[in-house]
Design a protein around this motif. Structure first.
Motif, short mmCIF file in Angstrom:
data_model
loop_
_atom_site.label_atom_id
_atom_site.label_comp_id
_atom_site.label_asym_id
_atom_site.label_seq_id
_atom_site.Cartn_x
_atom_site.Cartn_y
_atom_site.Cartn_z
N UNK A 1 0.82 -1.20 0.00
CA UNK A 1 0.00 0.00 0.00
C UNK A 1 0.85 1.25 0.00
N UNK A 2 0.48 2.20 -0.84
CA UNK A 2 1.20 3.47 -0.90
C UNK A 2 0.49 4.50 -0.01
N UNK A 3 1.15 5.63 0.18
CA UNK A 3 0.59 6.70 0.99
C UNK A 3 -0.10 7.77 0.16
N UNK A 4 -0.34 7.50 -1.12
CA UNK A 4 -0.90 8.50 -2.02
C UNK A 4 -2.42 8.53 -1.94
N UNK A 5 -2.96 9.66 -1.53
CA UNK A 5 -4.41 9.74 -1.30
C UNK A 5 -4.87 11.19 -1.44
N UNK A 6 -6.06 11.38 -2.02
CA UNK A 6 -6.72 12.67 -2.09
C UNK A 6 -7.77 12.73 -0.98
N UNK A 7 -8.03 13.94 -0.50
CA UNK A 7 -9.09 14.16 0.48
C UNK A 7 -10.05 15.22 -0.05
N UNK A 8 -11.34 14.91 -0.03
CA UNK A 8 -12.33 15.88 -0.48
C UNK A 8 -13.57 15.78 0.38
N UNK A 9 -13.91 16.87 1.02
CA UNK A 9 -15.08 16.94 1.90
C UNK A 9 -15.05 15.83 2.95
N UNK A 10 -13.86 15.56 3.47
CA UNK A 10 -13.70 14.60 4.55
C UNK A 10 -13.49 13.16 4.13
#
Length: 336
Positions: free
Chosen positions: A239-248
């Motif tokens: 698993x990578x640490x790449x992530x988007x966050x949008x409205x929680x």
């Protein structure tokens, strides 16, 4: 400790289940670590970003050395002012919490006071530094709203015979209010448009590592938006640490590549994902240079703050345009 979670480490000190989660599913307990106290690394790092400036605060226990740092980053001048206090042979004496949602951190001496206070719905940063610059004292009183949104949680191993691991949480997009004063000068945060990120790390690493990390928190189309991207640290095959966050909510990315000029980090940086869901360019505003050489502890790298432009694509295919949002990216080589 959450009974629904499971232990981070097994009886031999290895990770029970390496990989990524958008919730804090692991129970970390320092007493489970099967490594010398000289090798254990723990820290809390906050970056509180305004349109014109940023302040960052670090409390780190690296075993043979404790470090407390307050930094002022001026985007208009491109300069950083910081004060670091080093305390030898801490070996866990800072009593850093086992998770970022419970437990306070308080350290005081004649020259400084660092208080990271955790409440159910917020975190408070109260920091005082005597003679921060030009005989002027530094005082920060900041409140970070913590909505318990999705976050970046990753348990990363190294492929070594000895148990080596990195447990990291990143909490983005925390609305921030309050003031910082340096002498008579005041810096204000507005929770409607200014945000902070917490980098919370615990682990036992191999001695030398190079990593890339990028983070941003802001507003896109009227909603809180941010990302965490990075690589180079341990074995991320689970698993990578790449992530988007949008409205929680978290939206997971696969691999993200950083492109930069190592000879001139103030040239634009480019970022792209192999799944074509992230294409960004950062135009630098400030280079926070870290060249530390304390024989045992060595850090060589650049944390660069700048304006991001480009696009990202959420899990449902929604395309978001990113325009002049301030965040940072770094390339660091350390010897801990």
């Amino acid at each position: 400790m959450n009974k629904e979670n499971f232990n981070l480490l097994d009886e031999l000190g290895f990770l029970t289940k390496p990989g990524f989660s958008n919730k804090p599913i692991f129970n970390y307990d320092r007493s489970y670590i099967k490594a010398s106290k000289w090798r254990i690394k723990e820290w809390d790092y906050y970056a509180c970003i305004n349109d014109d400036f940023a302040f960052s605060f670090t409390i780190a226990d690296l075993g043979y050395m404790g470090m407390l740092t307050a930094s002022y980053l001026d985007f208009k001048t491109g300069k950083e002012t910081k004060k670091t206090f080093m305390i030898p042979l801490t070996f866990g004496r800072f009593n850093l919490p086992n998770n970022p949602d419970e437990g306070n951190i308080i350290y005081k001496n004649k020259k400084c006071s660092f208080k990271f206070i955790v409440y159910k719905d917020s975190k408070e940063l109260n920091v005082f530094v005597k003679n921060f610059i030009d005989n002027k004292d530094f005082k920060a009183e900041l409140r970070l709203l913590d909505y318990k949104d999705d976050r970046m949680v990753i348990a990363t191993p190294w492929n070594t015979k000895k148990p080596r691991f990195y447990y990291n949480q990143k909490i983005n997009c925390m609305p921030t209010s309050g003031i910082v004063t340096i002498g008579e000068k005041t810096f204000a945060y507005d929770e409607k448009k200014h945000f902070s990120v917490l980098d919370w790390g615990r682990g036992v690493w191999t001695y030398k590592n190079t990593w890339y990390w990028g983070s941003l928190s802001g507003i896109v189309q009227g909603k809180r938006f941010g990302f965490n991207i990075g690589y180079g640290f341990g074995d991320t095959s689970n698993g990578t640490e790449n992530v988007l966050f949008y409205d929680g909510k978290a939206h997971k990315l696969d691999q993200v590549k950083f492109e930069l000029d190592d000879n001139d980090v103030l040239k634009p940086w480019k970022f792209s994902s192999n799944d074509k869901r992230l294409e960004l360019t950062m135009t630098p505003l400030l280079d926070r240079i870290d060249h530390t050489n304390l024989i045992i502890i060595k850090n060589f790298g650049h944390q660069v703050f700048g304006k991001f432009n480009g696009f990202v694509i959420l899990d449902d295919g929604t395309k978001l345009e990113v325009k002049d949002l301030i965040g940072f990216a770094e390339k660091i080589t350390n010897h801990y």
